[in-house]
Design an enzyme around this catalytic site. Structure first.
Site, mmCIF file in Angstrom:
data_model
loop_
_atom_site.group_PDB
_atom_site.id
_atom_site.type_symbol
_atom_site.label_atom_id
_atom_site.label_comp_id
_atom_site.label_asym_id
_atom_site.label_seq_id
_atom_site.Cartn_x
_atom_site.Cartn_y
_atom_site.Cartn_z
ATOM 1 N N SER A 1 2.678 13.360 33.703
ATOM 2 C CA SER A 1 2.703 13.776 35.115
ATOM 3 C C SER A 1 2.142 15.182 35.255
ATOM 4 C CB SER A 1 4.132 13.797 35.649
ATOM 5 O OG SER A 1 4.765 12.588 35.387
ATOM 6 N N GLU B 1 -4.466 8.392 39.166
ATOM 7 C CA GLU B 1 -5.281 9.607 39.020
ATOM 8 C C GLU B 1 -5.898 9.591 37.616
ATOM 9 O OE1 GLU B 1 -3.020 12.881 41.848
ATOM 10 O OE2 GLU B 1 -2.344 12.696 39.786
ATOM 11 N N ASP C 1 7.576 0.524 21.273
ATOM 12 C CA ASP C 1 8.607 1.542 21.500
ATOM 13 C C ASP C 1 9.253 1.843 20.139
ATOM 14 O OD1 ASP C 1 10.068 2.381 24.458
ATOM 15 O OD2 ASP C 1 11.152 2.897 22.641
ATOM 16 N N HIS D 1 -2.867 8.701 35.264
ATOM 17 C CA HIS D 1 -1.559 8.945 35.872
ATOM 18 C C HIS D 1 -1.220 7.872 36.898
ATOM 19 C CE1 HIS D 1 1.166 11.675 38.483
ATOM 20 N NE2 HIS D 1 1.868 11.058 37.570
ATOM 21 N N ASN E 1 0.920 15.287 43.164
ATOM 22 C CA ASN E 1 2.150 16.074 43.005
ATOM 23 C C ASN E 1 1.939 17.512 43.451
ATOM 24 O OD1 ASN E 1 3.751 13.996 42.141
ATOM 25 N ND2 ASN E 1 3.374 14.363 39.973
ATOM 26 N N ASN F 1 4.958 5.674 40.340
ATOM 27 C CA ASN F 1 6.146 4.848 40.187
ATOM 28 C C ASN F 1 6.519 4.195 41.518
ATOM 29 O OD1 ASN F 1 8.504 3.804 39.165
ATOM 30 N ND2 ASN F 1 9.575 5.767 38.989
ATOM 31 N N VAL G 1 5.314 7.858 26.718
ATOM 32 C CA VAL G 1 6.531 8.336 26.032
ATOM 33 C C VAL G 1 7.061 9.537 26.825
ATOM 34 C CG1 VAL G 1 5.798 7.439 23.795
ATOM 35 C CG2 VAL G 1 5.208 9.787 24.409
ATOM 36 N N GLU H 1 8.083 13.062 28.586
ATOM 37 C CA GLU H 1 7.188 14.163 29.006
ATOM 38 C C GLU H 1 7.385 15.411 28.129
ATOM 39 O OE1 GLU H 1 4.777 13.818 30.978
ATOM 40 O OE2 GLU H 1 4.454 15.501 32.313
ATOM 41 N N LYS I 1 4.150 13.575 22.515
ATOM 42 C CA LYS I 1 2.863 12.945 22.849
ATOM 43 C C LYS I 1 1.828 13.231 21.753
ATOM 44 C CE LYS I 1 3.643 12.843 27.872
ATOM 45 N NZ LYS I 1 3.907 11.427 28.136
HETATM 46 N N1 LIG Z 1 9.170 8.018 35.980
HETATM 47 C C1 LIG Z 1 8.226 8.385 36.843
HETATM 48 O O1 LIG Z 1 8.401 8.399 38.062
HETATM 49 C C2 LIG Z 1 6.879 8.780 36.308
HETATM 50 C C3 LIG Z 1 5.754 8.714 37.164
HETATM 51 C C4 LIG Z 1 4.489 9.021 36.653
HETATM 52 C C5 LIG Z 1 4.374 9.431 35.329
HETATM 53 N N2 LIG Z 1 5.478 9.514 34.527
HETATM 54 C C6 LIG Z 1 5.296 9.931 33.126
HETATM 55 O O2 LIG Z 1 5.331 8.771 32.292
HETATM 56 C C7 LIG Z 1 5.863 9.125 31.021
HETATM 57 C C8 LIG Z 1 7.043 8.230 30.697
HETATM 58 O O3 LIG Z 1 8.037 8.389 31.678
HETATM 59 P P1 LIG Z 1 9.188 7.312 31.924
HETATM 60 O O4 LIG Z 1 9.837 7.687 33.192
HETATM 61 O O5 LIG Z 1 8.648 5.936 31.736
HETATM 62 O O6 LIG Z 1 10.162 7.676 30.683
HETATM 63 P P2 LIG Z 1 11.317 6.798 30.044
HETATM 64 O O7 LIG Z 1 12.274 7.751 29.452
HETATM 65 O O8 LIG Z 1 11.803 5.760 31.006
HETATM 66 O O9 LIG Z 1 10.572 6.006 28.859
HETATM 67 C C9 LIG Z 1 10.090 6.603 27.684
HETATM 68 C C10 LIG Z 1 10.081 5.555 26.570
HETATM 69 O O10 LIG Z 1 9.394 6.096 25.450
HETATM 70 C C11 LIG Z 1 10.106 5.672 24.284
HETATM 71 N N3 LIG Z 1 9.745 6.571 23.204
HETATM 72 C C12 LIG Z 1 10.232 7.791 22.908
HETATM 73 N N4 LIG Z 1 9.573 8.303 21.839
HETATM 74 C C13 LIG Z 1 8.674 7.366 21.441
HETATM 75 C C14 LIG Z 1 7.712 7.297 20.398
HETATM 76 N N5 LIG Z 1 7.543 8.312 19.564
HETATM 77 N N6 LIG Z 1 6.962 6.175 20.281
HETATM 78 C C15 LIG Z 1 7.146 5.148 21.124
HETATM 79 N N7 LIG Z 1 8.018 5.160 22.155
HETATM 80 C C16 LIG Z 1 8.773 6.252 22.304
HETATM 81 C C17 LIG Z 1 11.570 5.701 24.698
HETATM 82 O O11 LIG Z 1 12.360 4.913 23.834
HETATM 83 C C18 LIG Z 1 11.485 5.160 26.120
HETATM 84 O O12 LIG Z 1 11.574 3.749 26.122
HETATM 85 C C19 LIG Z 1 6.184 10.617 31.087
HETATM 86 O O13 LIG Z 1 5.102 11.339 30.574
HETATM 87 C C20 LIG Z 1 6.352 10.846 32.577
HETATM 88 O O14 LIG Z 1 6.100 12.182 32.954
HETATM 89 C C21 LIG Z 1 6.721 9.179 34.983
#
Ligand SMILES: NC(=O)c1ccc[n+]([C@@H]2O[C@H](COP(=O)([O-])OP(=O)(O)OC[C@H]3O[C@@H](n4cnc5c(N)ncnc54)[C@H](O)[C@@H]3O)[C@@H](O)[C@H]2O)c1
Length: 408
Positions: free
Chosen positions: A119, A152, A33, A140, A190, A143, A90, A92, A97
């Site tokens: 997502s 997926e 992170d 994918h 979704n 959660n 990281v 969305e 990314k």
């Molecule tokens: N939360 C959900 O329900 C869910 C479900 C499926 C997919 N997703 C996808 O998963 C991904 C992450 O979502 P999340 O809910 O875990 O987000 P989150 O905000 O909880 O976590 C993101 C993490 O990435 C870190 N980060 C930011 N920039 C960074 C970088 N350059 N290098 C390393 N780390 C970095 C942040 O510090 C944070 O800890 C997104 O693409 C989201 O769409 C989320």
């Protein structure tokens, strides 16, 4: 290709749990992170999941410690020189990314697979930004990732079959259920879920029934929880982002319900905000009742509809048929994804939307959609494939074939 070591970038809600899932399968995983506090929170989450297993007697504390030791938390890319796969989780945002993949390109071997837990963002676009588009793929997770079985797998336009096969095998080694889905906005689950949630919100906004009445009816039908409980859990900001994106891609049939915007404006983002469709703690749902009264009063009488289970389930079935028609996934995979991803059942049996259509009769489903279309408009227009199948007499179970085949 055998995967000996993995990397996860982003230790937030998803990344930490994905790292836990990988360590549970016995593989070492580097978890990176940019924020020390997030990294610590992620490691605490991992420890908590393992502690839960110890408390339930599913694992000794020694076993848990040895699994936790497989996760290497880091703020640098030092441990990424020998990883076979990296999963980025990281935020969305396409720019973040792409930047992460560019950084990984500098430190990972050429053979490393770059997977994204996005997502909704385009895997093809992410791949095109790297020098290894054949090695870039969507993975994918749902959660909470340590509980949900479905993953997926989304190949981009340039992803090689070898990468798809490797990632499917890797997903199985994590004791998850991989479903290969062709790239489309919302992917599979979704995309199917959103018209269902949106229709529930439209019904509520019209004053057709209360949130708890609709939730109770859908649980009775066989959903593990009602649509409003689910949206409050997912977060209305997340639902609204996905909903707006799907609307921009698919157009009219995904037009978001006005009530979404009212709730967002009022900061009612769901459980995490203490208020969403329902009130939590000392909050009530009185402000939502007020919004509903205003919205429904502004609607002409012909737009104030009635709630029915069909009104929510038929769009889900129809979207599943559209996915089949567009070759997004096979019929068994579509059904499996909905059962594993949404927990859908019917009369106690795990049944996906296409198997449900076969059970109800495709002619019945078509007639219901035609009726709903006449009453509520184009968003209920039946998929072409549904009509074709009815014309051909492929009416489902009673005819021996519909979306699936049945022996007598
Ligand atoms: N939360 C959900 O329900 C869910 C479900 C499926 C997919 N997703 C996808 O998963 C991904 C992450 O979502 P999340 O809910 O875990 O987000 P989150 O905000 O909880 O976590 C993101 C993490 O990435 C870190 N980060 C930011 N920039 C960074 C970088 N350059 N290098 C390393 N780390 C970095 C942040 O510090 C944070 O800890 C997104 O693409 C989201 O769409 C989320």
């Amino acid at each position: 290709m055998y995967i000996f070591k993995a990397g996860v970038v982003g230790a937030g809600a998803m990344g930490a749990e994905i790292a836990q899932v990988i360590s549970f399968s016995g593989l070492p995983v580097v978890l990176k992170d940019v924020d020390q506090a997030m990294l610590e929170r992620g490691m605490a989450r991992i420890r908590k999941i393992y502690q839960g297993r110890v408390d339930k007697g599913k694992m000794s504390s020694g076993e848990a410690e040895s699994k936790i030791a497989l996760v290497e938390p880091t703020l640098t890319y030092d441990g990424f020189g020998d990883v076979d796969i990296v999963i980025e989780a990281v935020p969305e945002k396409m720019a973040i990314k792409k930047a992460v993949f560019a950084e990984l390109e500098a430190v990972c071997p050429q053979s490393t697979i770059f997977a994204s837990n996005t997502s909704a963002l385009s895997i093809s676009e992410l791949g095109a930004a790297t020098r290894r588009p054949h090695k870039v793929i969507g993975m994918h997770f749902f959660n909470p990732a340590h509980v949900m079985k479905l993953v997926e797998i989304i190949p981009g336009l340039d992803t090689s079959q070898e990468t798809v096969d490797d990632v499917v095998q890797f997903t199985e080694s994590l004791r998850k259920i991989p479903v290969v889905v062709q790239e489309c906005p919302g992917f599979l689950v979704n995309r199917l879920l959103m018209p269902y949630l949106n229709e529930a919100t439209l019904c509520l906004g019209e004053g057709a029934a209360t949130a708890s009445e609709i939730d109770a009816a859908m649980v009775d039908f066989g959903m593990p929880m009602g649509p409003f409980t689910l949206m409050d859990m997912l977060g209305l900001d997340v639902c609204s982002d996905v909903g707006s994106y799907l609307y921009s891609e698919y157009g009219e049939r995904m037009t978001p319900a006005p009530l979404f915007f009212r709730l967002m404006q009022a900061g009612r983002l769901g459980e995490k905000a203490g208020a969403g469709f329902y009130g939590y703690g000392d909050q009530t749902d009185e402000p939502v009742r007020q919004m509903i009264a205003e919205i429904s009063a502004s609607l002409p009488p012909e737009q104030r509809g009635e709630f029915s289970v069909d009104r929510l389930i038929m769009p889900l079935i129809n979207e599943a048929v559209l996915c089949l028609q567009e070759h997004i996934a096979t019929a068994p995979d579509i059904d499996m994804a909905v059962v594993a991803g949404l927990g859908m059942t019917y009369h106690g049996e795990r049944l996906g939307p296409l198997a449900l259509a076969d059970t109800l009769g495709l002619d019945t489903v078509l007639a219901k959609l035609d009726e709903l279309r006449a009453r509520y408009g184009e968003r209920f227009r039946p998929a072409r494939l549904l009509r074709t199948k009815v014309r051909a007499g492929h009416l489902g179970k009673k005819a021996g074939k519909g979306f699936h085949e049945y022996s007598a």
